[in-house]
Scaffold this motif. Structure first.
Motif, short mmCIF file in Angstrom:
data_model
loop_
_atom_site.label_atom_id
_atom_site.label_comp_id
_atom_site.label_asym_id
_atom_site.label_seq_id
_atom_site.Cartn_x
_atom_site.Cartn_y
_atom_site.Cartn_z
N GLY A 75 0.82 -1.20 0.00
CA GLY A 75 0.00 0.00 0.00
C GLY A 75 0.86 1.25 0.00
O GLY A 75 1.84 1.35 0.74
N SER A 80 1.53 1.74 3.90
CA SER A 80 0.98 0.87 4.95
C SER A 80 2.06 0.20 5.80
O SER A 80 1.79 -0.18 6.94
CB SER A 80 0.08 -0.20 4.32
N ASP A 142 -1.44 -5.97 0.53
CA ASP A 142 -2.27 -4.98 -0.18
C ASP A 142 -3.38 -5.68 -0.95
O ASP A 142 -3.58 -5.43 -2.14
CB ASP A 142 -1.40 -4.15 -1.13
N PRO A 189 -5.21 -3.62 4.27
CA PRO A 189 -4.67 -2.56 3.42
C PRO A 189 -5.60 -1.36 3.28
O PRO A 189 -5.25 -0.38 2.63
CB PRO A 189 -4.55 -3.27 2.07
N PRO A 192 -6.86 3.65 6.56
CA PRO A 192 -5.77 4.64 6.56
C PRO A 192 -5.22 4.91 7.96
O PRO A 192 -4.15 5.49 8.09
CB PRO A 192 -6.43 5.89 5.97
N THR A 195 -1.23 1.34 10.26
CA THR A 195 0.06 1.15 9.61
C THR A 195 0.88 0.16 10.42
O THR A 195 0.65 -0.02 11.63
CB THR A 195 0.84 2.47 9.47
#
Length: 406
Positions: A75, A80, A142, A189, A192, A195
């Motif tokens: 990502g 990511s 991802d 993935p 937002p 991470t």
């Protein structure tokens, strides 16, 4: 407590035939919570073994038998996976090192047949959607999936064989019941706010989850584990807060340092080394109600408390050595009997243990242990044509009992 990691277990049904498997001895809930499946006794004896006793999911641990590949599609909006090395090739190298080190944690446990040589060299693939029911063990960073519900950071989808000779895509034909034919690890993935950071990047990324900890946990599912209700175990179902890591970082002196004793005991049960003369202790018993009339009348094979968390604690160190989700036993030809049986295997000898039982009524609920308990039976409702004499129904987990030691 943290964000949930999730695992799935899938049963493969196939009409392929191969060699013979027989379950000749009694089996009991033993020393950990494992993914289970019931062999398909509708198949010929030489294919199913003729027993409806649950079998543990496991990888084949012979030299280079366990193949792992990972998709290098990552990502990027936002990024990511955070790494210390920000170059294109450096990022991939750093992530690959974390993957290799995470699985090496499990292959470093003494007293097992799971060795570093059991795992083939890690492979890369550029395909984004590399995870799927194709017989290839893959890691995807991802790839979207419907399983990413709120709170799920990562999960492992496992497909096992319930009959000898079964194949899935390019997997070899199953030579053992319970053999894992495909295990894919997915990282979320799409969120937002989520991470992951490699150990080198974690100090500068306190908002990220430790990639090594999550990978090591998911590799436990990859090898056949369900979740553990022991909070210090790697297989505890909740990740620690961002910016922290689970356990202790591996070292050359102790490469399995991130694991708890509970994890090590479970691995020794899944992949026992017949030459191990240290971890050969066993504690067995039954969890039964003081008033047998309190047991449910249906299903009829419930004669003890099902779903108790039974824990063995080393009296000298205070460490949890092993724990199991107890309550059933099985002798060929089956089915499982829900008689309150527990068995804690592969304990270090020469030690004294305190054993206690508790209901799963805290942070870890029966829903977190589902692959270990929901797949103990098959019956005519779920499998048309299933023979009645080998069928059963898994009872609801007892979460309301109180304990008294004797």
């Amino acid at each position: 407590m943290g964000t949930k990691l999730r695992t799935f277990l899938y049963r493969l049904s196939s009409a392929s035939v191969s060699a013979l498997y027989l379950a000749a001895t009694a089996q009991a809930a033993a020393g950990y919570a494992f993914n289970q499946l019931v062999p398909d006794v509708r198949q010929p004896l030489a294919v199913s073994g003729g027993s409806a006793c649950p079998v543990r999911a496991h990888q084949l641990s012979a030299a280079s038998n366990i193949a792992v590949r990972w998709s290098i599609t990552l990502g990027t909006s936002p990024v990511s996976i955070l790494t210390q090395d920000q170059t294109a090739t450096g990022r991939l190298t750093e992530i690959e090192q974390v993957i290799s080190q995470s699985i090496s944690v499990w292959t470093a446990v003494s007293g097992t047949t799971l060795l570093p040589t059991s795992v083939a060299p890690l492979a890369r693939i550029a395909t984004q959607n590399a995870c799927g029911s194709d017989g290839l063990n893959s890691i995807c960073f991802d790839q979207a999936d419907a399983a990413f519900t709120p709170g799920v950071l990562a999960f492992t989808r496992v497909i096992t064989s319930d009959a000898l000779g079964e194949q899935l895509g390019s997997s070899p034909a199953a030579t053992q019941l319970g053999q894992i034919l495909d295990a894919d690890i997915y990282f979320d993935p799409s969120n937002p706010q989520v991470t992951f950071a490699t150990p080198a990047a974690l100090p500068a990324s306190p908002q990220a989850y430790d990639l090594a900890s999550v990978l090591t946990h998911e590799f436990g599912h990859f090898l056949g584990f369900s979740h553990s209700a022991v909070w210090s175990a790697m297989m505890y179902p909740y990740a620690l807060a961002p910016g922290t890591f689970n356990g202790v970082r591996p070292t050359s002196q102790q490469p399995d340092a991130p694991l708890a004793d509970d994890d090590r005991t479970g691995l020794r049960i899944l992949y026992p080394d017949p030459a191990d003369a240290i971890n050969i202790g066993m504690i067995t018993g039954r969890i039964v109600p003081a008033n047998p009339l309190s047991l449910p009348l249906s299903p009829p094979n419930v004669t003890g408390i099902f779903g108790a968390h039974v824990v063995a604690v080393d009296q000298a160190s205070g460490a949890v050595i092993a724990a199991t989700i107890a309550g059933w036993s099985c002798a060929a030809p089956g089915p499982a009997q829900f008689d309150g049986t527990f068995e804690l295997d592969h304990l270090p000898t020469g030690r004294s243990y305190t054993v206690y039982a508790e209901p799963l009524d805290g942070v870890v609920s029966p829903a977190q242990i589902t692959p270990a308990i929901a797949t103990l039976c098959r019956n005519p409702t779920t499998d048309p044509g299933w023979p009645l004499l080998k069928a059963c129904v898994v009872p609801a987990v007892n979460t309301s009992f109180t304990t008294r030691t004797r």
